[in-house]
Design a protein around this motif. Sequence first.
Motif, PDB file in Angstrom:
ATOM      1  N   VAL A 183     -19.578  11.417  82.966  1.00  0.00           N
ATOM      2  CA  VAL A 183     -20.892  10.993  82.475  1.00  0.00           C
ATOM      3  C   VAL A 183     -21.992  11.914  82.990  1.00  0.00           C
ATOM      4  CG1 VAL A 183     -22.626   9.165  82.647  1.00  0.00           C
ATOM      5  CG2 VAL A 183     -20.279   8.599  82.108  1.00  0.00           C
ATOM      6  N   LEU A 184     -21.915  12.301  84.246  1.00  0.00           N
ATOM      7  CA  LEU A 184     -22.993  13.084  84.838  1.00  0.00           C
ATOM      8  C   LEU A 184     -22.906  14.576  84.549  1.00  0.00           C
ATOM      9  CD1 LEU A 184     -23.280  11.343  88.314  1.00  0.00           C
ATOM     10  CD2 LEU A 184     -24.721  11.009  86.311  1.00  0.00           C
ATOM     11  N   ASN A 185     -21.704  15.126  84.407  1.00  0.00           N
ATOM     12  CA  ASN A 185     -21.554  16.580  84.330  1.00  0.00           C
ATOM     13  C   ASN A 185     -21.167  17.117  82.961  1.00  0.00           C
ATOM     14  OD1 ASN A 185     -22.180  16.718  87.071  1.00  0.00           O
ATOM     15  ND2 ASN A 185     -20.045  16.393  87.642  1.00  0.00           N
TER      16      ASN A 185
ATOM     17  N   LEU B 102     -20.742   0.638  86.714  1.00  0.00           N
ATOM     18  CA  LEU B 102     -20.701   2.031  87.146  1.00  0.00           C
ATOM     19  C   LEU B 102     -21.898   2.781  86.580  1.00  0.00           C
ATOM     20  CD1 LEU B 102     -18.939   4.115  88.655  1.00  0.00           C
ATOM     21  CD2 LEU B 102     -17.910   4.656  86.457  1.00  0.00           C
ATOM     22  N   ILE B 103     -22.203   2.548  85.307  1.00  0.00           N
ATOM     23  CA  ILE B 103     -23.315   3.191  84.622  1.00  0.00           C
ATOM     24  C   ILE B 103     -24.267   2.092  84.168  1.00  0.00           C
ATOM     25  CG2 ILE B 103     -23.988   4.648  82.684  1.00  0.00           C
ATOM     26  CD1 ILE B 103     -22.217   6.051  84.744  1.00  0.00           C
ATOM     27  N   TRP B 104     -25.545   2.239  84.499  1.00  0.00           N
ATOM     28  CA  TRP B 104     -26.537   1.238  84.128  1.00  0.00           C
ATOM     29  C   TRP B 104     -27.410   1.790  83.023  1.00  0.00           C
ATOM     30  CZ3 TRP B 104     -25.276  -3.221  86.097  1.00  0.00           C
ATOM     31  CH2 TRP B 104     -24.516  -3.240  87.250  1.00  0.00           C
ATOM     32  N   VAL B 105     -27.657   0.974  82.015  1.00  0.00           N
ATOM     33  CA  VAL B 105     -28.450   1.380  80.866  1.00  0.00           C
ATOM     34  C   VAL B 105     -29.660   0.463  80.798  1.00  0.00           C
ATOM     35  CG1 VAL B 105     -28.450   1.705  78.371  1.00  0.00           C
ATOM     36  CG2 VAL B 105     -26.362   2.079  79.660  1.00  0.00           C
ATOM     37  N   LYS B 106     -30.844   1.070  80.628  1.00  0.00           N
ATOM     38  CA  LYS B 106     -32.061   0.271  80.536  1.00  0.00           C
ATOM     39  C   LYS B 106     -32.786   0.585  79.230  1.00  0.00           C
ATOM     40  CE  LYS B 106     -34.910   3.462  83.075  1.00  0.00           C
ATOM     41  NZ  LYS B 106     -34.553   4.390  84.060  1.00  0.00           N
ATOM     42  N   ARG B 107     -33.828  -0.171  78.956  1.00  0.00           N
ATOM     43  CA  ARG B 107     -34.609  -0.009  77.734  1.00  0.00           C
ATOM     44  C   ARG B 107     -35.180   1.416  77.684  1.00  0.00           C
ATOM     45  NH1 ARG B 107     -38.059  -4.133  78.377  1.00  0.00           N
ATOM     46  NH2 ARG B 107     -36.730  -5.487  77.153  1.00  0.00           N
TER      47      ARG B 107
ATOM     48  N   VAL C 122     -23.630   6.743  70.116  1.00  0.00           N
ATOM     49  CA  VAL C 122     -22.851   5.586  69.670  1.00  0.00           C
ATOM     50  C   VAL C 122     -21.960   5.977  68.501  1.00  0.00           C
ATOM     51  CG1 VAL C 122     -24.543   3.879  70.428  1.00  0.00           C
ATOM     52  CG2 VAL C 122     -24.694   4.786  68.117  1.00  0.00           C
ATOM     53  N   SER C 123     -20.921   5.207  68.347  1.00  0.00           N
ATOM     54  CA  SER C 123     -20.002   5.371  67.230  1.00  0.00           C
ATOM     55  C   SER C 123     -19.946   4.052  66.484  1.00  0.00           C
ATOM     56  CB  SER C 123     -18.614   5.737  67.755  1.00  0.00           C
ATOM     57  OG  SER C 123     -17.699   5.821  66.698  1.00  0.00           O
ATOM     58  N   GLY C 124     -19.830   4.112  65.184  1.00  0.00           N
ATOM     59  CA  GLY C 124     -19.722   2.888  64.404  1.00  0.00           C
ATOM     60  C   GLY C 124     -18.476   2.121  64.795  1.00  0.00           C
ATOM     61  N   ALA C 125     -18.622   0.845  65.067  1.00  0.00           N
ATOM     62  CA  ALA C 125     -17.493   0.022  65.497  1.00  0.00           C
ATOM     63  C   ALA C 125     -16.864  -0.659  64.295  1.00  0.00           C
ATOM     64  CB  ALA C 125     -17.961  -1.031  66.501  1.00  0.00           C
ATOM     65  N   SER C 126     -15.581  -0.900  64.402  1.00  0.00           N
ATOM     66  CA  SER C 126     -14.921  -1.657  63.341  1.00  0.00           C
ATOM     67  C   SER C 126     -15.285  -3.123  63.507  1.00  0.00           C
ATOM     68  CB  SER C 126     -13.408  -1.451  63.426  1.00  0.00           C
ATOM     69  OG  SER C 126     -12.940  -1.885  64.681  1.00  0.00           O
TER      70      SER C 126
ATOM     71  N   ILE D 221     -20.533   5.608  73.264  1.00  0.00           N
ATOM     72  CA  ILE D 221     -19.577   6.656  73.598  1.00  0.00           C
ATOM     73  C   ILE D 221     -20.006   7.367  74.866  1.00  0.00           C
ATOM     74  CG2 ILE D 221     -18.517   8.806  72.803  1.00  0.00           C
ATOM     75  CD1 ILE D 221     -17.719   6.319  71.215  1.00  0.00           C
ATOM     76  N   HIS D 222     -21.313   7.612  74.986  1.00  0.00           N
ATOM     77  CA  HIS D 222     -21.835   8.353  76.136  1.00  0.00           C
ATOM     78  C   HIS D 222     -23.269   7.939  76.399  1.00  0.00           C
ATOM     79  CE1 HIS D 222     -22.350  11.658  78.908  1.00  0.00           C
ATOM     80  NE2 HIS D 222     -21.072  11.954  78.756  1.00  0.00           N
TER      81      HIS D 222
END
Length: 154
Positions: free
Chosen positions: A18-20, A66-71, A77-81, A99-100
Amino acid sequence: MAGAGRKGAYRKSVLEDVLNNYPVPDLSKGETLARVVAPRGGNLMEVLCADGAEGLAMLPTKFRKLIWVKRGDMVIVSGASGDIETHEGASAAVKYMVIHVLYEDQIKHIKKEGLWPDRFDTSATTRASAAAAEAAAEEGATDVVAEDAAAAAA
């Protein structure tokens, strides 16, 4: 880095990835850039895609705690089934899978590649709003000058 205590090899490799890594959305696989609009809890978030579509996105298990996501964060993103279900049991509510998660250096790399959509270009938005504010100020200034001239003539 805070919180980088003891982690298993798998979690370390995910964090390093994620970082590199410098990912680029693969349009042939249905991947696109998106901005996180609002967190919904339970590793779900509402996203706004580059094409203007909105929907729920799910953070995969490998990123949890492990990874925090904020506003306001940017993600690929990938389209999900339609087989993804929320914890309430609502199927097909989640339209995208993260995805990332993108950080500043990765965003700069995507801009350098020329793949950054204009919708997310904050500098263009800031310039446009500054120009509009300046134009409004000029109109307001001419109205004030005209009023002052009319008052002086009277």
